[in-house]
Design a protein around this motif. Sequence first.
Motif, PDB file in Angstrom:
ATOM      1  N   PHE A  21      -8.673  -3.536   7.091  1.00 27.38           N
ATOM      2  CA  PHE A  21      -8.120  -3.862   5.772  1.00 27.38           C
ATOM      3  C   PHE A  21      -6.609  -4.129   5.915  1.00 27.38           C
ATOM      4  CE2 PHE A  21      -8.051  -1.454   1.322  1.00 27.38           C
ATOM      5  CZ  PHE A  21      -7.035  -2.273   0.862  1.00 27.38           C
ATOM      6  N   ILE A  25      -4.367  -7.670   5.661  1.00 28.77           N
ATOM      7  CA  ILE A  25      -3.280  -7.859   4.688  1.00 28.77           C
ATOM      8  C   ILE A  25      -2.008  -8.303   5.419  1.00 28.77           C
ATOM      9  CG2 ILE A  25      -1.696  -6.604   3.139  1.00 28.77           C
ATOM     10  CD1 ILE A  25      -3.991  -4.870   2.294  1.00 28.77           C
ATOM     11  N   GLN A 162      -5.909   5.557   4.012  1.00 25.04           N
ATOM     12  CA  GLN A 162      -4.631   4.914   3.688  1.00 25.04           C
ATOM     13  C   GLN A 162      -3.735   4.862   4.927  1.00 25.04           C
ATOM     14  OE1 GLN A 162      -3.775   3.398   0.926  1.00 25.04           O
ATOM     15  NE2 GLN A 162      -1.590   3.059   1.292  1.00 25.04           N
ATOM     16  N   ILE A 165      -4.764   2.042   6.902  1.00 26.29           N
ATOM     17  CA  ILE A 165      -4.351   0.761   6.298  1.00 26.29           C
ATOM     18  C   ILE A 165      -2.909   0.465   6.706  1.00 26.29           C
ATOM     19  CG2 ILE A 165      -3.839  -0.449   4.127  1.00 26.29           C
ATOM     20  CD1 ILE A 165      -6.076   1.143   2.769  1.00 26.29           C
ATOM     21  N   THR A 166      -2.054   1.496   6.584  1.00 24.23           N
ATOM     22  CA  THR A 166      -0.633   1.272   6.880  1.00 24.23           C
ATOM     23  C   THR A 166      -0.434   0.981   8.368  1.00 24.23           C
ATOM     24  OG1 THR A 166      -0.212   3.630   7.187  1.00 24.23           O
ATOM     25  CG2 THR A 166       0.133   2.767   4.981  1.00 24.23           C
ATOM     26  N   ILE A 169      -1.320  -2.683   8.878  1.00 24.18           N
ATOM     27  CA  ILE A 169      -0.265  -3.606   8.433  1.00 24.18           C
ATOM     28  C   ILE A 169       0.861  -3.660   9.473  1.00 24.18           C
ATOM     29  CG2 ILE A 169       1.481  -4.040   6.652  1.00 24.18           C
ATOM     30  CD1 ILE A 169      -0.363  -2.717   4.601  1.00 24.18           C
ATOM     31  N   GLN A 302      -2.442  -1.891  -8.086  1.00 26.87           N
ATOM     32  CA  GLN A 302      -2.088  -3.250  -7.694  1.00 26.87           C
ATOM     33  C   GLN A 302      -0.888  -3.773  -8.467  1.00 26.87           C
ATOM     34  OE1 GLN A 302      -3.334  -5.129  -5.033  1.00 26.87           O
ATOM     35  NE2 GLN A 302      -3.929  -3.012  -4.620  1.00 26.87           N
ATOM     36  N   ASN A 307       2.051  -5.266  -2.985  1.00 27.59           N
ATOM     37  CA  ASN A 307       1.792  -6.400  -2.090  1.00 27.59           C
ATOM     38  C   ASN A 307       2.808  -7.520  -2.274  1.00 27.59           C
ATOM     39  OD1 ASN A 307      -0.388  -5.302  -0.623  1.00 27.59           O
ATOM     40  ND2 ASN A 307      -1.668  -5.514  -2.452  1.00 27.59           N
ATOM     41  N   PHE A 310       5.391  -6.686   0.059  1.00 28.08           N
ATOM     42  CA  PHE A 310       5.035  -7.070   1.429  1.00 28.08           C
ATOM     43  C   PHE A 310       5.167  -8.575   1.654  1.00 28.08           C
ATOM     44  CE2 PHE A 310       2.535  -2.996   1.733  1.00 28.08           C
ATOM     45  CZ  PHE A 310       3.425  -2.437   2.627  1.00 28.08           C
ATOM     46  N   ASN A 339       6.239   2.536   4.989  1.00 27.24           N
ATOM     47  CA  ASN A 339       4.911   2.570   4.386  1.00 27.24           C
ATOM     48  C   ASN A 339       3.983   3.491   5.190  1.00 27.24           C
ATOM     49  OD1 ASN A 339       2.828   1.688   2.613  1.00 27.24           O
ATOM     50  ND2 ASN A 339       2.158   0.169   4.098  1.00 27.24           N
ATOM     51  N   PHE A 402       5.245   4.624  -3.322  1.00 33.45           N
ATOM     52  CA  PHE A 402       3.866   4.125  -3.346  1.00 33.45           C
ATOM     53  C   PHE A 402       3.021   4.781  -2.247  1.00 33.45           C
ATOM     54  CE2 PHE A 402       0.479   1.432  -1.792  1.00 33.45           C
ATOM     55  CZ  PHE A 402      -0.162   1.031  -2.958  1.00 33.45           C
ATOM     56  N   TRP A 411      -7.496   5.863  -4.156  1.00 31.75           N
ATOM     57  CA  TRP A 411      -8.743   5.872  -3.368  1.00 31.75           C
ATOM     58  C   TRP A 411      -9.363   7.260  -3.361  1.00 31.75           C
ATOM     59  CZ3 TRP A 411     -10.414   1.192  -2.494  1.00 31.75           C
ATOM     60  CH2 TRP A 411      -9.497   0.148  -2.331  1.00 31.75           C
TER      61      TRP A 411
HETATM   62  C1  BGC Z   1      -3.573  -0.923  -1.415  1.00 31.77           C
HETATM   63  C2  BGC Z   1      -3.257  -2.254  -0.787  1.00 31.77           C
HETATM   64  C3  BGC Z   1      -1.882  -2.182  -0.151  1.00 31.77           C
HETATM   65  C4  BGC Z   1      -1.797  -1.030   0.823  1.00 31.77           C
HETATM   66  C5  BGC Z   1      -0.389  -0.865   1.360  1.00 31.77           C
HETATM   67  C6  BGC Z   1      -3.493   0.159  -0.364  1.00 31.77           C
HETATM   68  O1  BGC Z   1      -3.777   1.401  -0.928  1.00 31.77           O
HETATM   69  O2  BGC Z   1      -4.845  -0.938  -2.015  1.00 31.77           O
HETATM   70  O3  BGC Z   1      -3.327  -3.269  -1.742  1.00 31.77           O
HETATM   71  O4  BGC Z   1      -1.603  -3.378   0.531  1.00 31.77           O
HETATM   72  O5  BGC Z   1      -2.182   0.180   0.200  1.00 31.77           O
HETATM   73  O6  BGC Z   1      -0.281   0.163   2.270  1.00 31.77           O
END
Ligand code: BGC
Length: 507
Positions: A21, A25, A162, A165-166, A169, A302, A307, A310, A339, A402, A411
């Motif tokens: 994910f 992104i 999460q 995810i970070t 990215i 959102q 984003n 970003f 992040n 954030f 989440w």
């Molecule tokens: C969000 C993503 C965002 C990401 C950033 C996620 O929880 O749903 O849209 O890009 O966090 O770390």
Amino acid sequence: MSGSTYGYLVAFASATGGLLFGYEIGVIGQVLSLDTFAYDFKAMELPLRKNEKGFVKNSTYTSLNQWSTFIFLAGCALGAIMVSYLADSLGRKRTILASGLLFLIGAAGQTFAPVGDAIFTFFYGGRFIGGLGIGMASMCVPLYISETAPTAIRGRMITIQQLMITIGILVAAIVNAVIISVMEPEDGFSAETLVSGDKSHEWRYALSAQMVPAAFLVVIMFFMPESPRWLAMKDRNEEALTTLAKLQSLATTDSSIQTEYKDILDDVQTERAIGNGSWGELFSPGIARRTFITFFLQLFQQWTGINVIFYYGPQILQNMGLSKKVAQVQGSITNNVVNFLSTFPGMYFVESFGRRSLFIYGGIAMFVSQFIMTACLTIGNQKDTVLNIIALISVCTFTLGFGSTWGPCAWVYQSEVFPLRVRAKGTGLATFSNWANGALVSYLNPIILDAIPNQLFAVYGCMDVLATIFAYTFVPETAGKSLEDMEEIFGSTDSSLTGASLEAQKK
Ligand code: BGC
């Protein structure tokens, strides 16, 4: 009760879905900005010529940018809605595995898109299929973790997604920086190099890197256990008990395992008596409140504008006077590192402060930062170093706000509040809200940016004020409650039982 090593392994393995994910992104904006990519997709004016922004692009370039994002987000939104059927029928584990497979196919389609007429079909098709996979994983991974984690650290375990995810990215930014610095000369490719086509694999490398974690997810999920709650829902009680014990590295006879097992079985029985787990039930008394809260938590997540930061962060820092290189490299990498690091305080405080407080404090941190950014941009003295530093710091404090609160907690919250019979559908709808609102923000942002370039962040700042009020008014605390205990908090149909009044009752 703390988590066992095996329990953490299960959470980390499935959270590889979060890595995909995040990588997705992070990578696409960068790939779209590569000259080799634009050339192969016939998105440059011919004969090739440069202006101060590089090679002059044609109208295909704009549509390539719009469609690449839109098709992917549409796939994600569809995947998020569809996935509830799979998660309930195939099981959580096999659904995550299937999402990894779809992602792998999608990534391969994009990476190996042959130059020529078929390139768009392969690329857009790949983005749609990859989007389906990401949409499915983004819903099913936190759901799976919530159902396999012990109550006391459930929130922390879900934040692992999460974290991944970070990391995704950040890795995308680093991989891209390495590819560019190894392959591209200091002042970019020449027209001759582009025409010769011998550097075409530059963008393919960046896209291909995501196939490694995708393949890893598919293989590792084979060895992971199924969710004990899903097993009980399918009357596979013996397996549910042994899995529960294994996940916590305890014997099946252990009293805490026996208690949890009994709670799960009771819950399955009670739920069967209450309802049939249809979509309509999401809007029935007692459940509707959870549907409403989780949908809006993802909507606001959102609309924080994360984003936008970003995608447009480097451009905005540049507008404030930072040089292109500082804005793109230091600015964006610093922000990606912030992040990533900010997930750790989130992981810690999600259990001690609780979800509700994090939503409130995070909302405040974000709107204050965005109003400061707006002030800096509005004053807009490009030579003022102090102003530039304040702007850069406020971008980072926004991301910190954030990443430690709304990022992970939206989440976490959606994965724990729904009763088992509608859990997959409820989390599917909330995840749909995340992707659909993400698409809306990406569609509307250029329009807002055009109309009020310097006040862009005031718009998101106002949304964050609303998000904070929403959390204060409607969101009750769920930390420390078992999944089976959620009825106590939400079961009441009494609409006066808001987050604020529940807190007052506690005191
Ligand atoms: C969000 C993503 C965002 C990401 C950033 C996620 O929880 O749903 O849209 O890009 O966090 O770390």
